[in-house]
Scaffold this motif. Structure first.
Motif, PDB file in Angstrom:
ATOM      1  N   ILE A   1       2.878   9.174  -1.699  1.00  0.00           N
ATOM      2  CA  ILE A   1       2.026  10.305  -2.058  1.00  0.00           C
ATOM      3  C   ILE A   1       2.332  11.364  -1.015  1.00  0.00           C
ATOM      4  O   ILE A   1       2.153  11.138   0.177  1.00  0.00           O
ATOM      5  N   SER A   2       2.836  12.503  -1.447  1.00  0.00           N
ATOM      6  CA  SER A   2       3.313  13.525  -0.512  1.00  0.00           C
ATOM      7  C   SER A   2       2.232  14.566  -0.250  1.00  0.00           C
ATOM      8  O   SER A   2       1.591  15.050  -1.189  1.00  0.00           O
ATOM      9  N   VAL A   3       2.051  14.899   1.013  1.00  0.00           N
ATOM     10  CA  VAL A   3       1.096  15.937   1.407  1.00  0.00           C
ATOM     11  C   VAL A   3       1.900  17.123   1.937  1.00  0.00           C
ATOM     12  O   VAL A   3       2.405  17.105   3.063  1.00  0.00           O
ATOM     13  N   ILE A   4       2.056  18.137   1.103  1.00  0.00           N
ATOM     14  CA  ILE A   4       2.854  19.315   1.435  1.00  0.00           C
ATOM     15  C   ILE A   4       1.960  20.352   2.104  1.00  0.00           C
ATOM     16  O   ILE A   4       0.987  20.808   1.499  1.00  0.00           O
ATOM     17  N   GLU A   5       2.274  20.706   3.327  1.00  0.00           N
ATOM     18  CA  GLU A   5       1.459  21.670   4.059  1.00  0.00           C
ATOM     19  C   GLU A   5       2.293  22.892   4.479  1.00  0.00           C
ATOM     20  O   GLU A   5       3.384  22.722   5.059  1.00  0.00           O
ATOM     21  N   LEU A   6       1.803  24.067   4.149  1.00  0.00           N
ATOM     22  CA  LEU A   6       2.510  25.292   4.518  1.00  0.00           C
ATOM     23  C   LEU A   6       2.155  25.681   5.933  1.00  0.00           C
ATOM     24  O   LEU A   6       0.973  25.696   6.319  1.00  0.00           O
ATOM     25  N   LYS A   7       3.163  25.996   6.731  1.00  0.00           N
ATOM     26  CA  LYS A   7       2.952  26.376   8.130  1.00  0.00           C
ATOM     27  C   LYS A   7       3.822  27.585   8.463  1.00  0.00           C
ATOM     28  O   LYS A   7       5.002  27.635   8.089  1.00  0.00           O
TER      29      LYS A   7
ATOM     30  N   LYS B   1       0.832  -1.197   0.000  1.00  0.00           N
ATOM     31  CA  LYS B   1       0.000   0.000   0.000  1.00  0.00           C
ATOM     32  C   LYS B   1       0.872   1.256   0.000  1.00  0.00           C
ATOM     33  O   LYS B   1       1.876   1.332   0.703  1.00  0.00           O
ATOM     34  N   LEU B   2       0.487   2.226  -0.803  1.00  0.00           N
ATOM     35  CA  LEU B   2       1.266   3.451  -0.923  1.00  0.00           C
ATOM     36  C   LEU B   2       1.378   4.190   0.411  1.00  0.00           C
ATOM     37  O   LEU B   2       0.404   4.277   1.175  1.00  0.00           O
ATOM     38  N   LYS B   3       2.555   4.735   0.659  1.00  0.00           N
ATOM     39  CA  LYS B   3       2.793   5.507   1.870  1.00  0.00           C
ATOM     40  C   LYS B   3       2.351   6.946   1.673  1.00  0.00           C
ATOM     41  O   LYS B   3       2.708   7.587   0.678  1.00  0.00           O
ATOM     42  N   ILE B   4       1.521   7.446   2.581  1.00  0.00           N
ATOM     43  CA  ILE B   4       1.135   8.861   2.564  1.00  0.00           C
ATOM     44  C   ILE B   4       2.107   9.603   3.469  1.00  0.00           C
ATOM     45  O   ILE B   4       2.182   9.341   4.671  1.00  0.00           O
TER      46      ILE B   4
END
Length: 399
Positions: A390-396, A153-156
């Motif tokens: 699958i990369s989840v890029i979050e601006l902080k 399963k793909l890694k998030i």
């Protein structure tokens, strides 16, 4: 089109020659080390020849056959074999270098007697056989593990990008990045459907596809990318070309992607309004695109034009090495792929010879760069030490 076919045939010929030389070296060193003789030795050489030829045969079947299940099965066999022999060649080479060094040291040790040296070298054949069996078993084991990891399963992967003066409206802005899917010989529509389903569940503000989506011509693969039309996000889906698009007929693929509602950024940008903030999303062509299509020469400075004064500036660039120009152009963040994180041994180590930024989040001058390990894989269906993501890029904003 003729130039593209000629270029591909040259690449395939050179590639086949290189792997043929590698397979031959492995055969000479390992078959002798295992003590194989007679029909066992002949069978081993027949298998080596067949696996060498399996790669060009696989590409031929992919381009000419309409029997997709047969094509996929043969491609799995050919490319898994390529992965196994790549690992095996590396281990055999490492074994030979190590044993040659040890033998050299023993032969010149001060005080060593001739009887001692004879005794040591008398055991060398036995030790070589043990090492050869061990190397063969290790290569097989690593191939099995790599195959499993490439199909799990793909890694998030959540990634937080800090910003000192981040606009309050961009706090928590989420970009879901997929990259290097490589739809082609062994990756098909079913895989992409699962990727799209996962991306939509993450509820992104925008989706970024950073190149190398396909490995083959539009007429053979277009039905496999249809799931991309189902991607959902607030600001849409954006794509930049990778090097493999240029091997696969880039202009045809650009038209096909645009027909599925995907915006292709060719050294250009879009100004996105998010709350009271403006975000420049730009994209450049592949770093080497100009050598294939001069009008597609990569240009981060052109890509930012008109978006210089936005509150935040993001560049999509397939190759990480674009960051040296993108930092000069004034981008706050670059999203890239291309490296696969090395994908599997020995690539995990060799990749650092060509790339400064291989995987993860890094800083170059005033620009952040995130390098995805890729969502699919290229060639051998293996992953070792570099999981697909699958990369989840979050601006902080910095606290």
């Amino acid at each position: 089109m003729e130039n593209q076919i000629s270029r591909f045939l040259i690449f395939l010929g050179v590639f086949t020659l290189i792997i043929g030389l590698g397979y031959t070296y492995t055969g000479f060193r390992l078959i002798d080390g295992l003590g194989a003789q007679g029909w066992t030795s002949r069978l081993a050489w027949i298998l080596i020849v067949l696996f060498t030829l399996s790669i060009p045969i696989s590409y031929y079947i992919s381009l000419t056959s309409d029997r997709e299940k047969i094509q996929t099965a043969f491609s799995y066999l050919a490319f898994t074999g390529l992965g196994f022999f790549t690992i095996l060649f590396s281990l055999v080479l490492l074994k030979d270098i190590t044993t040659a060094s040890v033998n050299g040291i023993v032969s010149v040790l001060p005080g060593s007697t001739s009887d001692g040296a004879v005794s040591f070298f008398g055991r060398r054949e036995f030790l070589n056989r043990i090492l050869s069996v061990s190397v063969l078993g290790l290569a097989g084991g690593l191939t099995g593990i790599g195959f499993y990891q490439a199909h799990r399963k793909l890694k998030i992967l959540p990634v937080t990008v800090p910003g000192e003066n981040l606009h309050s409206s961009l706090e928590g802005f989420r970009i879901v990045q997929i990259s290097d899917i490589h739809i082609g010989p062994t990756i098909k529509k079913g895989f992409l459907e699962s990727v799209v389903k996962t991306v939509n569940e993450l509820k992104p503000d925008l989706v970024a596809i950073t190149g190398d989506l396909v490995d083959g011509p539009v007429n053979k693969l277009k039905h496999h990318i249809t799931p991309l039309a189902d991607l959902k996000s607030k600001h849409g889906t954006f794509f930049v070309t990778g090097n493999h698009e240029y091997y696969s007929g880039v202009l045809s693929w650009i038209r096909e992607l645009e027909g599925h509602g995907i915006e292709v950024l060719l050294n250009e940008n879009r100004i996105l309004e998010h709350g009271s903030a403006k975000l420049t999303l730009a994209g450049v062509t592949d770093l080497k695109a100009g050598s294939i299509l001069p009008e597609h020469k990569t240009d981060p400075h052109k890509a930012i034009q008109g978006g210089e004064h936005s509150d935040y500036k993001v560049l999509l660039a397939h190759q990480p090495n674009s960051v040296f120009e993108s930092a000069e152009a004034g981008f706050d963040l670059q999203l890239s792929g291309h490296t696969h994180g090395g994908q599997y041994f020995p690539g995990n180590f060799l990749i650092y010879l060509a790339q400064k930024f291989v995987a993860g989040l890094h800083r170059h001058k005033s620009t952040w760069i995130y390098v995805s390990r890729g969502t699919g894989y290229w060639g051998p269906p293996l992953r070792l030490g570099a999981p697909s993501e699958i990369s989840v890029i979050e601006l902080k904003k910095n606290s």
